[in-house]
Scaffold this motif. Structure first.
Motif, PDB file in Angstrom:
ATOM      1  N   UNK A  60       0.810  -1.221   0.000  1.00  0.00           N
ATOM      2  CA  UNK A  60       0.000   0.000   0.000  1.00  0.00           C
ATOM      3  C   UNK A  60       0.840   1.266   0.000  1.00  0.00           C
ATOM      4  N   UNK A  61       0.164   2.392  -0.282  1.00  0.00           N
ATOM      5  CA  UNK A  61       0.777   3.700  -0.062  1.00  0.00           C
ATOM      6  C   UNK A  61       0.806   3.962   1.438  1.00  0.00           C
ATOM      7  N   UNK A  62       1.714   4.855   1.866  1.00  0.00           N
ATOM      8  CA  UNK A  62       1.896   5.075   3.309  1.00  0.00           C
ATOM      9  C   UNK A  62       1.588   6.504   3.735  1.00  0.00           C
ATOM     10  N   UNK A  63       1.036   7.330   2.837  1.00  0.00           N
ATOM     11  CA  UNK A  63       0.724   8.709   3.199  1.00  0.00           C
ATOM     12  C   UNK A  63      -0.540   8.759   4.054  1.00  0.00           C
ATOM     13  N   UNK A  64      -0.820   9.912   4.624  1.00  0.00           N
ATOM     14  CA  UNK A  64      -1.940  10.046   5.555  1.00  0.00           C
ATOM     15  C   UNK A  64      -3.274   9.769   4.880  1.00  0.00           C
ATOM     16  N   UNK A  65      -3.433  10.225   3.637  1.00  0.00           N
ATOM     17  CA  UNK A  65      -4.705  10.014   2.946  1.00  0.00           C
ATOM     18  C   UNK A  65      -4.973   8.521   2.750  1.00  0.00           C
ATOM     19  N   UNK A  66      -3.929   7.768   2.401  1.00  0.00           N
ATOM     20  CA  UNK A  66      -4.088   6.331   2.183  1.00  0.00           C
ATOM     21  C   UNK A  66      -4.432   5.615   3.485  1.00  0.00           C
ATOM     22  N   UNK A  67      -3.786   6.002   4.571  1.00  0.00           N
ATOM     23  CA  UNK A  67      -4.046   5.366   5.864  1.00  0.00           C
ATOM     24  C   UNK A  67      -5.457   5.693   6.346  1.00  0.00           C
ATOM     25  N   UNK A  68      -5.897   6.951   6.170  1.00  0.00           N
ATOM     26  CA  UNK A  68      -7.258   7.321   6.548  1.00  0.00           C
ATOM     27  C   UNK A  68      -8.285   6.519   5.749  1.00  0.00           C
ATOM     28  N   UNK A  69      -8.006   6.339   4.457  1.00  0.00           N
ATOM     29  CA  UNK A  69      -8.905   5.558   3.618  1.00  0.00           C
ATOM     30  C   UNK A  69      -8.991   4.114   4.091  1.00  0.00           C
TER      31      UNK A  69
END
Length: 499
Positions: free
Chosen positions: A163-172
């Protein structure tokens, strides 16, 4: 009082306030922290376990992002703290707070969900720990695909790409966890017993260091009820698969190479390419020429199955050319392939086979002849050689056949030495109980109680065209593709035969 209390997110912006849905206050996570006296319970409290060594640098990046969005105390690096210690401490504190009628703690425990980020071995490690707790309502588990194969996440709709590890990806992802449904899956217990050899060790040999599978597969203590004087007894468990032979040997070499040169294994695509090259290097595309038939499954061991609970043991005939055998619980193996497939109406009627359900108390037993046979899985409706569905399966190794064999549990391999004396080594797999997973859409795993689950193909020709169930069919198929101490033994298990 603000649920964040003195936590790291006390000065969150309004956009970050949404994460109070997942936030657990310090006093629940840390028994010595100041108690929160009021505040609303989070709607989806989570505890996050991340293997920082998985996915190249992705594991470390995920830890950083989750700790920025949540309470740092609810995000754990598995390389620093084992999940059994974390959950034991947490649930002991739950009991303490419940005894003082702490409503917030009671609601957090009721709604708690676990997230684990790592490979299949890491996820299985956590599932084993949750199973050991023997809770009346164990927390369901969501899996983040950070490994190479990622069969567990793929089986439950979480994908197989890192997965991506940025905040938007984690929130999703947290939003998907909140909306995910619970699904029970079967757990499988494995026991191996052998007479103590006169010389040489018989402990499982890990690829340079101890993998997570051997956390759950180890020799029992002298005080264990399974211990028999004069014998080595090992026990463990799995949720996805147990395999032996060709595929486990390739996996063992892959893990060994990764331990020796970790800098070469920084991304998923490179790892998968290396895996394929090792299979080629070891000669599995020309196995009949490069590997002795004495190590084929039929020559190595006698296999017996118990088809249903309470039925009789019967011998399972293994084709002489099978070099790899897989006992499969989930519909995903080797990075998302389905070795069992869905049997046609003819197979259902003639052989009493069903679609693979994750909660029916049956395990699917599949065989492969060589690497070319594995390529059949890439064809529409392709599958391996379906050998059986069983409630229990037993392998009795022939004495002196080989010095060792390779085994693998949920992605983690080891080399298993075998004694040379005149005594049989027995490996037995039996149904244990069930654990709860979190399923996202689309979910490949199917429940036997789900009316939308397929029971069989309506068009048998689609299934049979790539079945390769016997030697003659396999020859045709070759022409086509040739150019291309943690578990409790179940009460019903009778282990007297093992001694």
């Amino acid at each position: 009082m603000d649920l964040h209390g003195n936590g790291t997110n006390g000065s969150c912006t309004s956009s970050c306030e949404l994460l109070t849905d997942y936030y657990i206050p310090d006093y629940i996570l840390k028994p010595d922290s100041e108690k929160v006296t009021d505040g609303n319970a989070p709607s989806c409290p989570v505890v996050v376990f991340i293997n920082s060594k998985s996915g190249g640098q992705l594991g470390s990046s995920l830890i950083k992002t989750y700790r920025e969005l949540l309470n740092k105390a609810q995000v754990f690096d598995l390389s620093e703290e084992a999940p059994d210690k974390v959950l034991h401490r947490l649930y002991c504190n739950f009991e303490k707070l419940k005894s003082s009628n702490d409503n917030l703690a009671i609601k957090v425990q009721e709604k708690l969900r676990l997230i684990v980020a790592g490979g299949d071995g890491t996820a299985s490690w956590l599932l084993g720990v949750v199973s050991d707790l023997k809770l009346s309502h164990p927390p369901p588990v969501a899996t983040v695909p950070l490994g190479t194969g990622n069969n567990l996440p793929f089986s439950f709709g979480w994908g197989k790409k890192n997965p991506a590890t940025d905040k938007a990806a984690v929130k999703s992802f947290l939003g998907q966890v909140k909306g995910a449904k619970e699904m029970n899956i079967d757990s499988w217990h494995i026991i191996m017993r052998m007479r103590i050899p006169q010389e040489g060790p018989c402990d499982p040999i890990a690829p340079l260091d101890l993998p997570h599978s051997l956390h759950a597969f180890h020799r029992v203590s002298s005080s264990d009820s399974l211990n028999v004087e004069g014998y080595h007894t090992f026990r463990g468990g799995f949720w996805n698969y147990f395999s032996m032979g060709m595929d486990a040997q390739v996996s063992y070499e892959f893990h060994s190479e990764r331990k020796r040169n970790p800098e070469k294994f920084k991304n998923q695509l490179t790892n998968q390419s290396t895996y394929a090259k090792l299979g080629l290097k070891q000669g599995w595309f020309a196995a009949s020429l490069t590997h002795p038939s004495s190590k084929n499954i039929a020559q190595l061991a006698k296999v017996k199955i118990m088809k249903r609970q309470g039925s009789q043991w019967e011998e399972l005939k293994i084709p002489s050319s099978i070099r790899s055998i897989i006992c499969l619980n989930l519909p995903s193996f080797s990075g998302g392939l389905n070795p069992w497939g869905t049997p046609s109406m003819r197979k259902v009627q003639d052989r009493d086979l069903t679609a693979p359900f994750v909660d029916d108390g049956l395990i699917e037993v599949v065989g492969f002849r060589d690497a070319w046979h594995g390529l059949v899985l890439l064809a529409p409706n392709g599958h391996g050689t379906r050998l059986a569905q069983a409630h229990r399966i037993r392998f009795e190794f022939h004495k002196g056949t080989t010095e060792h064999t390779f085994m693998r549990i949920d992605g983690e391999p080891w080399k298993q030495p075998l004694p040379k004396e005149d005594d049989t080594v027995v490996v037995e797999i039996s149904h244990l109980r069930q654990v709860a997973m979190l399923a996202n859409e689309p979910c490949r795993s199917k429940s036997v109680n789900d009316p939308s689950s397929p029971s069989c193909h309506s068009h048998q020709e689609d299934d049979d065209s790539n079945s390769l169930e016997d030697e003659d069919e396999w020859e045709d198929g070759r022409k086509k593709f040739g150019a291309a101490a943690t578990f409790k033994l179940p009460d019903e298990v009778d282990i007297s035969h093992l001694s």
